[in-house]
Design an enzyme around this catalytic site. Structure first.
Site, mmCIF file in Angstrom:
data_model
loop_
_atom_site.group_PDB
_atom_site.id
_atom_site.type_symbol
_atom_site.label_atom_id
_atom_site.label_comp_id
_atom_site.label_asym_id
_atom_site.label_seq_id
_atom_site.Cartn_x
_atom_site.Cartn_y
_atom_site.Cartn_z
ATOM 1 N N SER A 233 -71.128 22.763 82.673
ATOM 2 C CA SER A 233 -71.948 22.815 81.459
ATOM 3 C C SER A 233 -71.276 22.262 80.207
ATOM 4 O O SER A 233 -71.922 22.099 79.182
ATOM 5 C CB SER A 233 -72.399 24.262 81.190
ATOM 6 N N LYS A 278 -74.772 31.603 74.961
ATOM 7 C CA LYS A 278 -73.981 30.562 74.313
ATOM 8 C C LYS A 278 -74.386 30.385 72.852
ATOM 9 O O LYS A 278 -73.554 30.066 71.998
ATOM 10 C CB LYS A 278 -74.111 29.248 75.087
#
Length: 338
Positions: A233, A278
């Site tokens: 990611s 996140k």
């Protein structure tokens, strides 16, 4: 007597609590990790400096004991994931970790390729064989090969890709013996294996899942220290930081810019997991912008999930939808300097 009773009871309860903390439930817990500045971990030889910063964002993931499970149940930005959603069937801890490290290495290669091509610089690959991700139980490779082994020759014949390896082994008959040459922890090893039929395809094989093992060759040289990061990611943010060190114009414009997303070699930014967590991590780190995969305006895109989380935590951080690397560059070039 009562004092002894209470002391013993306290000790027993303490022991039970301590032992139960080592008992893991069939779940993983994910929670907000950190937003990490990329300039200290990415170094392009003689690269340009920047006023602001690009940051990758992470999710902390771990096995759930009963206490972590209960806390996650009561926490808005902690999620529980059944083991089968995280690890493949029969995948060991070692194989899972190797897979995560491979995904990170693969994301680095794509990030470097995209950044250098965008900067108009040549990119070459050196193929080194195949990389072992998993070893199937009760197959010829079981107990001989290990995850992270790099196989580069069959019967003394070197090959450059996973397809060449598959073709070489598939040309054998069930019961044939082959000699594999591989590297483990920097040492060259050899192993004789008897070819068997793979359970799913019924084709000749030795019982491993594998991917291409290759290294990228670019000038100027680039070093990415991702030793404590797993998964794919961070690829998109890697590409931004690498490109920014390659070109004279500072794309950060002096801002703190976080984000996430996989990076394909064609510049496509892909979906990731845990984007709400996140967003929380980026907000805590003081990010002013957050790039999120838009997934071509999909109904449940990462961008929409990130926007909802940003509204929920009432952050001033701007969530920016991106589908491609070029989308991000175009947005950054339009920003006014801070």
């Amino acid at each position: 007597m009562n004092k002894r009773f209470y002391t013993r009871s306290f000790i027993i309860v303490a022991i039970i609590i301590m032992l139960s903390s080592f008992y893991h439930l069939p779940y993983y817990v994910s929670k907000p990790g950190m937003a990490k500045e990329l300039e200290p971990i990415i170094e392009v030889e003689n690269g340009y400096e920047e006023e602001g910063s690009f940051m990758l964002t992470t999710v902390r993931m771990g096995k759930a004991n009963i206490y972590a499970y209960l806390i996650a149940k009561m926490s808005k930005y902690q999620d529980l994931h059944p083991v089968e959603d995280i690890r493949a069937e029969d995948e060991t801890d070692e194989e899972y970790n190797v897979r995560q490290l491979y995904l990170m290495d693969s994301s680095k290669l794509s990030a470097i390729e995209v950044a250098y091509k965008k900067a108009g610089l040549p990119v070459e690959f050196n193929y080194r064989g195949v990389y072992v991700l998993n070893v199937l139980p009760d197959m010829p490779a079981d107990g001989i090969l290990e995850p992270a082994d790099r196989i580069y020759a069959v019967d003394g014949t070197e090959f450059e890709s996973s397809q060449q390896f598959i073709d070489l082994v598939a040309s054998k008959e069930e019961g044939d013996e082959i000699m594999l040459t591989y590297e483990r922890n920097g040492r060259t090893e050899e192993a004789a294996l008897t070819v068997d039929l793979l359970p799913q395809t019924k084709k000749p094989g030795v019982g491993i899942s594998l991917v291409d093992d290759k290294e990228i060759k670019v000038e100027p040289k680039v070093k990415v220290d991702s030793s404590d990061i797993g998964g794919p990611s961070a690829g998109f943010m890697f590409s931004l930081e690498i490109y920014n060190q390659l070109v004279e114009e500072d794309l950060t414009r002096g801002y703190e810019i976080a984000g996430t997303g996989t990076m394909s070699s064609d510049g496509t930014i892909g979906r990731i997991g845990g984007i709400e967590q996140k967003v929380v991590a980026a907000d805590k780190a003081g990010a002013e912008f957050f790039f999120a995969p838009n997934e071509n305006n999909a109904e449940n895109s990462n961008y929409l999930e990130a926007s909802a989380a940003a509204d929920d935590i009432d952050t001033e951080m701007k969530i920016v939808p991106v589908d491609t690397f070029d989308d991000a560059i175009e947005y950054l070039l339009a920003l006014e300097e801070k």
